[in-house]
Design a protein around this motif. Sequence first.
Motif, PDB file in Angstrom:
ATOM      1  N   GLY A 233       0.822  -1.183   0.000  1.00 55.69           N
ATOM      2  CA  GLY A 233       0.000   0.000   0.000  1.00 55.69           C
ATOM      3  C   GLY A 233       0.867   1.246   0.000  1.00 55.69           C
ATOM      4  O   GLY A 233       2.090   1.196  -0.032  1.00 55.69           O
ATOM      5  N   GLY A 234       0.219   2.391   0.049  1.00 58.90           N
ATOM      6  CA  GLY A 234       0.908   3.674   0.027  1.00 58.90           C
ATOM      7  C   GLY A 234       0.245   4.646  -0.923  1.00 58.90           C
ATOM      8  O   GLY A 234       0.251   5.858  -0.684  1.00 58.90           O
ATOM      9  N   TYR A 254      -6.596   5.133   1.211  1.00 60.92           N
ATOM     10  CA  TYR A 254      -5.684   4.194   0.561  1.00 60.92           C
ATOM     11  C   TYR A 254      -6.394   3.446  -0.563  1.00 60.92           C
ATOM     12  O   TYR A 254      -7.599   3.179  -0.485  1.00 60.92           O
ATOM     13  CB  TYR A 254      -5.168   3.162   1.564  1.00 60.92           C
ATOM     14  CG  TYR A 254      -4.103   3.671   2.499  1.00 60.92           C
ATOM     15  CD1 TYR A 254      -2.766   3.743   2.096  1.00 60.92           C
ATOM     16  CD2 TYR A 254      -4.421   4.062   3.798  1.00 60.92           C
ATOM     17  CE1 TYR A 254      -1.787   4.206   2.957  1.00 60.92           C
ATOM     18  CE2 TYR A 254      -3.447   4.522   4.663  1.00 60.92           C
ATOM     19  CZ  TYR A 254      -2.131   4.595   4.239  1.00 60.92           C
ATOM     20  OH  TYR A 254      -1.160   5.059   5.094  1.00 60.92           O
ATOM     21  N   VAL A 255      -5.626   3.103  -1.595  1.00 62.69           N
ATOM     22  CA  VAL A 255      -6.104   2.193  -2.630  1.00 62.69           C
ATOM     23  C   VAL A 255      -5.400   0.860  -2.380  1.00 62.69           C
ATOM     24  O   VAL A 255      -4.185   0.755  -2.529  1.00 62.69           O
ATOM     25  CB  VAL A 255      -5.785   2.707  -4.042  1.00 62.69           C
ATOM     26  CG1 VAL A 255      -6.303   1.724  -5.090  1.00 62.69           C
ATOM     27  CG2 VAL A 255      -6.404   4.084  -4.253  1.00 62.69           C
ATOM     28  N   PRO A 289       0.860   1.438   4.891  1.00 65.46           N
ATOM     29  CA  PRO A 289       0.234   1.381   6.219  1.00 65.46           C
ATOM     30  C   PRO A 289       0.721   0.196   7.052  1.00 65.46           C
ATOM     31  O   PRO A 289       1.136  -0.841   6.527  1.00 65.46           O
ATOM     32  CB  PRO A 289      -1.253   1.224   5.879  1.00 65.46           C
ATOM     33  CG  PRO A 289      -1.258   0.513   4.563  1.00 65.46           C
ATOM     34  CD  PRO A 289      -0.063   1.040   3.819  1.00 65.46           C
ATOM     35  N   GLY A 290       0.639   0.364   8.374  1.00 66.86           N
ATOM     36  CA  GLY A 290       0.943  -0.715   9.293  1.00 66.86           C
ATOM     37  C   GLY A 290       2.353  -1.238   9.166  1.00 66.86           C
ATOM     38  O   GLY A 290       3.310  -0.490   8.923  1.00 66.86           O
ATOM     39  N   ARG A 297       9.133   0.061  -0.891  1.00 69.83           N
ATOM     40  CA  ARG A 297       7.972  -0.046  -1.770  1.00 69.83           C
ATOM     41  C   ARG A 297       8.415   0.103  -3.222  1.00 69.83           C
ATOM     42  O   ARG A 297       8.873   1.156  -3.643  1.00 69.83           O
ATOM     43  CB  ARG A 297       6.949   1.036  -1.421  1.00 69.83           C
ATOM     44  CG  ARG A 297       5.668   1.002  -2.249  1.00 69.83           C
ATOM     45  CD  ARG A 297       4.759   2.161  -1.830  1.00 69.83           C
ATOM     46  NE  ARG A 297       3.457   2.084  -2.486  1.00 69.83           N
ATOM     47  CZ  ARG A 297       3.184   2.614  -3.676  1.00 69.83           C
ATOM     48  NH1 ARG A 297       4.131   3.241  -4.358  1.00 69.83           N
ATOM     49  NH2 ARG A 297       1.973   2.503  -4.187  1.00 69.83           N
ATOM     50  N   TYR A 298       8.295  -0.977  -3.985  1.00 71.71           N
ATOM     51  CA  TYR A 298       8.550  -0.946  -5.427  1.00 71.71           C
ATOM     52  C   TYR A 298       7.211  -0.844  -6.158  1.00 71.71           C
ATOM     53  O   TYR A 298       6.223  -1.466  -5.761  1.00 71.71           O
ATOM     54  CB  TYR A 298       9.269  -2.217  -5.887  1.00 71.71           C
ATOM     55  CG  TYR A 298      10.712  -2.300  -5.489  1.00 71.71           C
ATOM     56  CD1 TYR A 298      11.713  -1.776  -6.305  1.00 71.71           C
ATOM     57  CD2 TYR A 298      11.092  -2.914  -4.296  1.00 71.71           C
ATOM     58  CE1 TYR A 298      13.050  -1.853  -5.947  1.00 71.71           C
ATOM     59  CE2 TYR A 298      12.429  -3.001  -3.919  1.00 71.71           C
ATOM     60  CZ  TYR A 298      13.401  -2.474  -4.754  1.00 71.71           C
ATOM     61  OH  TYR A 298      14.725  -2.548  -4.387  1.00 71.71           O
ATOM     62  N   SER A 299       7.199  -0.074  -7.211  1.00 73.09           N
ATOM     63  CA  SER A 299       6.015   0.034  -8.063  1.00 73.09           C
ATOM     64  C   SER A 299       6.444  -0.010  -9.518  1.00 73.09           C
ATOM     65  O   SER A 299       7.591   0.302  -9.857  1.00 73.09           O
ATOM     66  CB  SER A 299       5.250   1.338  -7.801  1.00 73.09           C
ATOM     67  OG  SER A 299       4.785   1.403  -6.479  1.00 73.09           O
ATOM     68  N   LEU A 300       5.494  -0.363 -10.360  1.00 72.10           N
ATOM     69  CA  LEU A 300       5.716  -0.442 -11.800  1.00 72.10           C
ATOM     70  C   LEU A 300       4.515   0.206 -12.477  1.00 72.10           C
ATOM     71  O   LEU A 300       3.371  -0.103 -12.149  1.00 72.10           O
ATOM     72  CB  LEU A 300       5.844  -1.902 -12.228  1.00 72.10           C
ATOM     73  CG  LEU A 300       5.698  -2.211 -13.723  1.00 72.10           C
ATOM     74  CD1 LEU A 300       6.879  -1.641 -14.502  1.00 72.10           C
ATOM     75  CD2 LEU A 300       5.580  -3.718 -13.937  1.00 72.10           C
TER      76      LEU A 300
END
Length: 370
Positions: A233-234, A254-255, A289-290, A297-300
Motif C-alpha cells: 500500500g501507500g 488508501y487504494v 500502512p501498518g 515499496r517498489y512500483s511499476l
Amino acid sequence: MASQGTVSGPAGVKVPEFPADVPVAHISNISHQKILDGDIDEIAKVIKSARDIGFFRVDFRDSEIGKRFLAAKDNMFALAEETFNLPAETKLADSFLKYGDTLLGYKGLGASVVDESGTRDNNEQYWIGCGDIAGNGHSPVAYNEVINSKNAQLQEFIDLGKAVTDQFLGVLAAVLGLGPDDAEFLTKLHSHSNNSGSHVRLLKCPPKPPNSKVSLQPHTDWGTFTVLFNMLGGLQIYMPENLVGAGEEAGWRYVKPEPGMAIFNLGDAFVKWSEGELKSTIHRVVEPPGEQGKFTRYSLAYFVRPDNNVPLKPLGRKALPSDAAKQYPSFKEWALRRAMAGKSDGFKKGDWAKGQGTEDVMSSRARIAV
C-alpha cells in the motif's frame, strides 16, 4: 495496526498483508476477459468509474493476454530491483536533468518536491521510453547496462501494455462519440513511440520515519492512462465530499493493492478531451500502512500518453465550432510545464502553482491537503 499473513514482494520477499483497519477507497474491479468479450455491464462499470472518480482495478487473471501481462510485470519488478541496486554514480549518469525536454531517464531521491514549501520527495524513478525500446528513433537517454540487457523483456511488457490499454481507449472513445473511422479515434492519437511520452516507469520508495512527509506529491497524471502494479500500500486518492459515504469526511483514502490486478487511472488528457465529464483524481504516495511501512515499496507503471502534438481540446461530441478560435496546449507543452515546475533543483516560490493540472475538477483543496 494488526496484519494477518504475508504476501510476496519483489524477488519473493515476504511482506505483511495490507492491514484491515485503515480507510480505503472503494473502486470497481473490472474483469479483463469480460471487456474483451464486449460485456455491456462490465463496460458500463468502466464508464461509470471514469465519470465518477477516474480510478478502477482490472483483474488480469481471467484472460490469456492478462496472464501474459502479469508474467511480464514480474520481469519488470526484477528489473527494477536490479537497476535500483546499481551504484548511485551509475544511475545519476543517466539523470533526466541532463536531457532537457525529453522527460526520460533516472530521477534520484529528492529531485522533485512534494509541497509548495519545496520539501523534497522520497523516491527513485526510472522512465524508459517505449520508442527507445522499440527502436523507432532514440532519445538522448543512454540507460544503464541492466536496462539495456533486458530490451526483449521490456518490449514484451510494452507490447502487452499497448494491447491492453488500446482496448480501454476504445471503450472511452465511445463516451466522446468517436468511432474507429474518426481521425481523432483515441488509439490513433497514441503511437507509443518517441513522438509521445508513453513510457515504462520503475519506482522505489525506501521506508521513512513515522509521521514523515509524503513520498510522492499530490497530483493528477499528465497523460491519458496509467496502469499501476504494486504489492504494498501507500497509494492514496483524495475523495471529495460528493464521493464519500454518509457521515464521512472528504480526505485521503488508501487504494488497496489486489493480487493479479492493476490499478488504472485516467489522466489530464481525458479531462480536457471530455470537458471534465471524465475524471482524473488527485493521488499521492505516502508510507505504506501498518507493518508494510517497514519495507521498501517498489512500483511499476505503464504510462500511456498522447503524441506530443495532440492538442488537449474538446473532442468528438464535446467539440464546438467556436473551439477553432481558441488556443489549446499540445500534450508536450502541458507535460513540460507540469514537469519543470516540480523539480527541486532551483525550486522557488510560485513554482508549485505552475505545476497545476486538472486537480480543481475534483477538488481544489486536495493539492494542499498534505
